[in-house]
Design a protein around this motif. Structure first.
Motif, mmCIF file in Angstrom:
data_model
loop_
_atom_site.group_PDB
_atom_site.id
_atom_site.type_symbol
_atom_site.label_atom_id
_atom_site.label_comp_id
_atom_site.label_asym_id
_atom_site.label_seq_id
_atom_site.Cartn_x
_atom_site.Cartn_y
_atom_site.Cartn_z
ATOM 1 N N PHE A 16 0.824 -1.204 0.000
ATOM 2 C CA PHE A 16 0.000 0.000 0.000
ATOM 3 C C PHE A 16 0.860 1.256 0.000
ATOM 4 O O PHE A 16 0.629 2.180 -0.777
ATOM 5 N N PHE A 17 1.874 1.311 0.864
ATOM 6 C CA PHE A 17 2.708 2.503 0.940
ATOM 7 C C PHE A 17 3.537 2.704 -0.321
ATOM 8 O O PHE A 17 3.719 3.836 -0.777
ATOM 9 N N THR B 225 2.792 1.672 -3.470
ATOM 10 C CA THR B 225 1.940 2.111 -4.573
ATOM 11 C C THR B 225 1.406 3.522 -4.335
ATOM 12 O O THR B 225 1.252 4.288 -5.292
ATOM 13 N N SER B 226 1.136 3.870 -3.094
ATOM 14 C CA SER B 226 0.666 5.227 -2.801
ATOM 15 C C SER B 226 1.740 6.257 -3.136
ATOM 16 O O SER B 226 1.440 7.305 -3.716
ATOM 17 N N ALA B 227 2.973 5.977 -2.779
ATOM 18 C CA ALA B 227 4.065 6.904 -3.063
ATOM 19 C C ALA B 227 4.278 7.029 -4.573
ATOM 20 O O ALA B 227 4.494 8.139 -5.084
ATOM 21 N N PHE C 290 2.048 6.557 -7.013
ATOM 22 C CA PHE C 290 0.930 7.275 -7.605
ATOM 23 C C PHE C 290 0.974 8.757 -7.248
ATOM 24 O O PHE C 290 0.663 9.609 -8.077
ATOM 25 N N ALA C 291 1.374 9.075 -6.023
ATOM 26 C CA ALA C 291 1.479 10.478 -5.620
ATOM 27 C C ALA C 291 2.538 11.200 -6.458
ATOM 28 O O ALA C 291 2.339 12.353 -6.852
#
Length: 65
Positions: free
Chosen positions: A34-35, A37-39, A41-42
């Motif tokens: 999660f972390f 992919t979040s980074a 995408f951000a």
């Protein structure tokens, strides 16, 4: 010695069937995924915003400087 809540059931006298351990490992892997992919995408969104909506921002916008 006092154990944390995560490892309390692993060394219990009634034995551990491994299900708690597998669930713990799966939860950790999902959180890490999660972390990451979040980074990623951000970074994509911020690059796009800083290049006025260009769907393919230049590399110098996407890299750390």
């Amino acid at each position: 010695m006092e154990q944390g809540i995560w490892l309390k059931g692993l060394n219990s006298k009634e034995g551990c069937n491994g299900m708690r351990f597998r669930t713990l490992i799966l939860a950790i892997l999902l959180i890490i995924t999660f972390f990451i992919t979040s980074a990623h995408f951000a970074t994509f969104v911020l690059g796009r915003l800083s290049s006025n909506g260009n769907p393919n921002p230049k590399n110098f916008v996407k890299k750390d400087q």
